[in-house]
Design a protein around this motif. Structure first.
Motif, short mmCIF file in Angstrom:
data_model
loop_
_atom_site.label_atom_id
_atom_site.label_comp_id
_atom_site.label_asym_id
_atom_site.label_seq_id
_atom_site.Cartn_x
_atom_site.Cartn_y
_atom_site.Cartn_z
N ASP A 256 12.94 17.62 -12.93
CA ASP A 256 13.94 17.54 -13.99
C ASP A 256 13.99 16.15 -14.63
N ARG A 257 13.74 15.11 -13.86
CA ARG A 257 13.88 13.74 -14.36
C ARG A 257 12.60 13.18 -14.96
N SER A 258 11.51 13.94 -14.89
CA SER A 258 10.20 13.42 -15.28
C SER A 258 9.66 14.12 -16.52
N GLU A 259 8.83 13.38 -17.26
CA GLU A 259 8.04 13.98 -18.35
C GLU A 259 6.71 14.50 -17.80
N LEU A 260 6.14 13.75 -16.87
CA LEU A 260 4.86 14.09 -16.26
C LEU A 260 5.06 14.17 -14.76
N VAL A 261 4.64 15.30 -14.16
CA VAL A 261 4.84 15.53 -12.73
C VAL A 261 3.48 15.59 -12.03
N ILE A 262 3.29 14.69 -11.07
CA ILE A 262 2.07 14.67 -10.27
C ILE A 262 2.33 15.41 -8.97
N ILE A 263 1.51 16.42 -8.69
CA ILE A 263 1.66 17.20 -7.46
C ILE A 263 0.54 16.82 -6.50
N ALA A 264 0.94 16.22 -5.38
CA ALA A 264 -0.03 15.68 -4.42
C ALA A 264 0.28 16.15 -3.01
N VAL A 265 0.78 17.38 -2.87
CA VAL A 265 1.05 17.92 -1.54
C VAL A 265 -0.24 18.47 -0.95
N ARG A 266 -0.22 18.79 0.34
CA ARG A 266 -1.40 19.33 0.98
C ARG A 266 -1.70 20.73 0.45
N ARG A 267 -2.97 21.01 0.29
CA ARG A 267 -3.39 22.32 -0.20
C ARG A 267 -2.82 23.45 0.66
N GLN A 268 -2.83 23.26 1.97
CA GLN A 268 -2.45 24.34 2.88
C GLN A 268 -0.98 24.72 2.75
N GLY A 269 -0.13 23.78 2.35
CA GLY A 269 1.30 24.07 2.29
C GLY A 269 1.88 24.07 0.89
N HIS A 270 1.00 24.18 -0.12
CA HIS A 270 1.53 23.99 -1.47
C HIS A 270 2.41 25.13 -1.93
N HIS A 271 2.14 26.36 -1.51
CA HIS A 271 3.00 27.48 -1.93
C HIS A 271 4.43 27.27 -1.42
N GLU A 272 4.56 26.91 -0.16
CA GLU A 272 5.88 26.68 0.42
C GLU A 272 6.61 25.54 -0.29
N ALA A 273 5.87 24.46 -0.61
CA ALA A 273 6.51 23.29 -1.22
C ALA A 273 6.90 23.52 -2.68
#
Length: 267
Positions: free
Chosen positions: A74-91
Motif C-alpha cells: 500500500d505504501r509503495s509505488e514499486l514492490v520487490i518480492i524476494a521471498v523463497r520460491r518454496q513459500g511464496h504462495h503462503e506469503a
C-alpha cells in the motif's frame, strides 16, 4: 486478451520502494540504494526477516518496517518480492496489488504468469536477478521484460541487462547457480596448498590475490573470455597443463549437464 499495465510507461523516478522478504538480496538492494549517501527513495520493509529489517531501519534514514506485507504494498509505488520460491504462495496469497503498482519478482523459478495468478493483479510484473554486489553498485542485473522504471532502478545499482522473454531469462538465472561452485573451487585450491605444508592463512591470502587479479582482467570488455584465457596461457605451460588435464571434455560435459538440469527445473 487481458490488458496489463505494461502499456502504462512511467517516466518519473520511483520515490517509494517496498521489499517483501528482507534476506541477503533485499539487504543488498537497500545498501546499494543508500550507497555513498545522497537522495534515494523511501524504502518500506516487510516484517519477514525481522532482524535484518530492524538493522537496516536503524542504520538508514527513510527505511521503515511495516506491520505486514499488505502495508508494504500500500505504501509503495514499486514492490520487490524476494521471498523463497518454496513459500511464496503462503506469503503472497491474499495480497491486494493495485494495477498502478510495479512488481519486481526476484524469485528464481517463479514465472510471471504464476505470480500474476497468485497476486490476481494487472500490474506490470518484471523479473530480475540482482546479485549481492548491487550493494556496491557493481552488479549487472538481468530484467525481463524491459521496463523503464525497473531498468532505471538497476542502472543505479550497477547496470541493467533487459531480455525479451522468460526462456532467455531462465538461462541467465541458471548461470547464477555457478557462483558458490567457484568459491568452493578456490577453497579447494587453498586446502591443497595447506596439504603441502603451506600455512592456511598464507594459502588463503595468495589464492584470493591470484583471483582478484583475474577478476580485474574481466573488466577488459574488448577481449572475449576465450581470448583472455589464451592470453594467460603459454604453450605447454602450467596453465595449459591444468586446463587440459583437469578441465577436460568430460569435466566440461558434466558442467553442461548440471546446468541443463537446473535450467529444466527453472522452467
Amino acid at each position: 486478451m487481458e490488458k496489463h499495465m505494461e502499456d502504462d510507461v512511467r517516466e518519473d523516478p520511483v520515490k517509494r520502494i517496498g521489499i517483501i522478504g528482507v534476506g541477503e538480496i533485499g539487504r543488498a538492494i537497500v545498501e546499494g540504494l543508500r550507497h555513498a549517501g545522497g537522495a534515494s527513495p523511501e524504502i518500506f520493509l516487510s516484517p519477514r526477516g525481522a532482524r535484518t529489517a530492524a538493522e537496516l531501519s536503524e542504520r538508514y534514514e527513510g527505511v521503515q518496517i511495516c506491520a505486514d506485507n499488505q502495508e508494504v504494498v500500500d505504501r509503495s509505488e514499486l514492490v520487490i518480492i524476494a521471498v523463497r520460491r518454496q513459500g511464496h504462495h503462503e506469503a503472497l496469497t491474499g495480497l491486494k496489488v493495485d494495477d498502478d503498482k510495479i512488481v519486481v519478482n526476484l524469485m528464481a523459478g517463479v514465472a510471471t504468469d504464476d505470480l500474476r495468478r497468485t497476486l490476481a493483479t494487472g500490474a506490470p510484473i518484471v523479473r530480475a536477478i540482482p546479485l549481492p554486489a548491487v550493494r556496491e553498485r557493481r552488479s549487472v542485473t538481468v530484467t525481463c521484460p524491459s521496463h523503464p522504471v525497473v531498468d532505471a532502478l538497476f542502472e543505479q545499482l550497477g547496470g541493467a541487462l533487459p531480455v525479451t522473454d522468460e526462456t532467455a531469462f531462465n538461462v541467465f538465472s541458471a548461470l547464477t547457480g555457478t557462483l558458490t561452485a567457484h568459491y568452493t573451487y578456490l577453497a579447494t585450491l587453498t586446502s591443497w596448498a595447506a596439504g603441502h605444508g603451506i600455512a592456511p592463512d598464507a594459502a588463503d591470502r595468495y589464492v584470493r590475490s591470484l583471483f582478484q587479479n583475474v577478476g580485474r582482467s574481466l573488466g577488459d570488455g574488448t577481449r572475449p573470455l576465450h581470448q583472455l584465457a589464451a592470453d594467460h596461457e603459454t604453450p605447454k605451460g602450467n596453465n595449459e597443463r591444468i586446463r587440459t588435464t583437469w578441465f577436460d571434455p568430460a569435466n566440461a560435459a558434466a558442467l553442461t549437464k548440471a546446468l541443463d538440469g537446473l535450467l529444466t527445473d527453472l522452467q
